[in-house]
Design a protein around this motif. Structure first.
Motif, PDB file in Angstrom:
ATOM      1  N   CYS A   1     -22.981  11.911 -19.193  1.00 41.35           N
ATOM      2  CA  CYS A   1     -21.736  11.682 -18.460  1.00 41.35           C
ATOM      3  C   CYS A   1     -20.578  12.162 -19.328  1.00 41.35           C
ATOM      4  O   CYS A   1     -20.519  11.851 -20.518  1.00 41.35           O
ATOM      5  CB  CYS A   1     -21.574  10.200 -18.131  1.00 41.35           C
ATOM      6  N   ILE A   2     -19.654  12.913 -18.729  1.00 38.95           N
ATOM      7  CA  ILE A   2     -18.498  13.433 -19.444  1.00 38.95           C
ATOM      8  C   ILE A   2     -17.245  12.908 -18.747  1.00 38.95           C
ATOM      9  O   ILE A   2     -17.080  13.093 -17.546  1.00 38.95           O
ATOM     10  CB  ILE A   2     -18.496  14.972 -19.452  1.00 38.95           C
ATOM     11  N   ILE A   3     -16.380  12.251 -19.520  1.00 40.13           N
ATOM     12  CA  ILE A   3     -15.168  11.640 -18.975  1.00 40.13           C
ATOM     13  C   ILE A   3     -13.952  12.278 -19.634  1.00 40.13           C
ATOM     14  O   ILE A   3     -13.933  12.494 -20.844  1.00 40.13           O
ATOM     15  CB  ILE A   3     -15.156  10.124 -19.240  1.00 40.13           C
ATOM     16  N   ALA A   4     -12.920  12.553 -18.821  1.00 36.45           N
ATOM     17  CA  ALA A   4     -11.664  13.099 -19.345  1.00 36.45           C
ATOM     18  C   ALA A   4     -10.809  11.966 -19.894  1.00 36.45           C
ATOM     19  O   ALA A   4     -10.665  10.920 -19.267  1.00 36.45           O
ATOM     20  CB  ALA A   4     -10.915  13.839 -18.240  1.00 36.45           C
ATOM     21  N   ASP A   5     -10.232  12.174 -21.079  1.00 36.34           N
ATOM     22  CA  ASP A   5      -9.401  11.153 -21.712  1.00 36.34           C
ATOM     23  C   ASP A   5      -8.064  10.955 -21.008  1.00 36.34           C
ATOM     24  O   ASP A   5      -7.472   9.889 -21.111  1.00 36.34           O
ATOM     25  CB  ASP A   5      -9.131  11.514 -23.173  1.00 36.34           C
TER      26      ASP A   5
ATOM     27  N   VAL B   1     -22.374   9.010 -23.067  1.00 38.13           N
ATOM     28  CA  VAL B   1     -21.020   9.303 -22.604  1.00 38.13           C
ATOM     29  C   VAL B   1     -20.314  10.173 -23.636  1.00 38.13           C
ATOM     30  O   VAL B   1     -20.265   9.832 -24.807  1.00 38.13           O
ATOM     31  CB  VAL B   1     -20.217   7.999 -22.395  1.00 38.13           C
ATOM     32  N   LEU B   2     -19.764  11.293 -23.184  1.00 41.23           N
ATOM     33  CA  LEU B   2     -18.946  12.154 -24.020  1.00 41.23           C
ATOM     34  C   LEU B   2     -17.535  12.200 -23.434  1.00 41.23           C
ATOM     35  O   LEU B   2     -17.366  12.025 -22.222  1.00 41.23           O
ATOM     36  CB  LEU B   2     -19.517  13.573 -24.076  1.00 41.23           C
ATOM     37  N   HIS B   3     -16.545  12.448 -24.276  1.00 40.13           N
ATOM     38  CA  HIS B   3     -15.160  12.519 -23.827  1.00 40.13           C
ATOM     39  C   HIS B   3     -14.594  13.897 -24.117  1.00 40.13           C
ATOM     40  O   HIS B   3     -14.854  14.474 -25.162  1.00 40.13           O
ATOM     41  CB  HIS B   3     -14.309  11.479 -24.564  1.00 40.13           C
ATOM     42  N   VAL B   4     -13.819  14.401 -23.164  1.00 39.08           N
ATOM     43  CA  VAL B   4     -13.036  15.617 -23.367  1.00 39.08           C
ATOM     44  C   VAL B   4     -11.571  15.250 -23.151  1.00 39.08           C
ATOM     45  O   VAL B   4     -11.272  14.328 -22.392  1.00 39.08           O
ATOM     46  CB  VAL B   4     -13.459  16.762 -22.412  1.00 39.08           C
ATOM     47  N   PRO B   5     -10.648  15.927 -23.806  1.00 36.83           N
ATOM     48  CA  PRO B   5      -9.246  15.513 -23.722  1.00 36.83           C
ATOM     49  C   PRO B   5      -8.566  15.802 -22.389  1.00 36.83           C
ATOM     50  O   PRO B   5      -7.646  15.099 -22.010  1.00 36.83           O
ATOM     51  CB  PRO B   5      -8.570  16.278 -24.853  1.00 36.83           C
TER      52      PRO B   5
END
Length: 138
Positions: free
Chosen positions: A59-63, A85-89
């Motif tokens: 899962c990739i979530i935008a910050d 879970v990974l985060h991208v800005p």
């Protein structure tokens, strides 16, 4: 894959041949390959369905998502179902990777729609970027 969270910088520069791939160059490649193979869920509704059916690998979530309830729900689902879970800005960057844009004649993305959450259900073909993502622990 125990619901851990990771922040990722927006660097999209592909690794040179012979140079080891890092998380910043692997993540866009994984999302694009997954999209090409039909293994991508975009948005809250699709993401929640994929996670609850235990089809989600990542899962990739935008910050920069402005709705904390949205982020809290997705994170809770990922923890319950042991999804990394990974985060991208930027949501715009994530939307571009997920194909929520138009590509002009020069190959540049135009009219990019932001996407706050993307779930990878199927990596498609096995490649080096998938291995980098699976081994990334921080």
């Amino acid at each position: 894959m125990s619901g851990e969270e990771v922040a990722v910088a927006p660097n999209e520069v592909a690794a040179a041949i012979g140079e080891p791939m890092d998380i910043n160059s692997a993540l866009p490649l994984v999302v694009r390959k997954s999209r090409a193979h039909g293994g991508l869920a975009r948005g809250l509704h699709e993401a929640a369905k994929a996670i609850e059916k235990n089809n989600a690998h990542l899962c990739i979530i935008a910050d920069d998502c402005d709705q904390p309830d949205y982020v809290q729900l997705v994170k809770a689902l990922c923890v319950d179902h042991n999804v990394k879970v990974l985060h991208v800005p930027s949501a715009k960057t994530l939307g571009e990777w997920a194909g929520l844009c138009k590509i002009d004649s020069e190959g540049k993305a135009r009219k990019v729609v932001g996407c706050s959450c993307v779930v990878v259900k199927d990596y498609g073909e096995q490649h080096e970027a998938v291995e980098v993502i699976q081994q990334y622990k921080d």
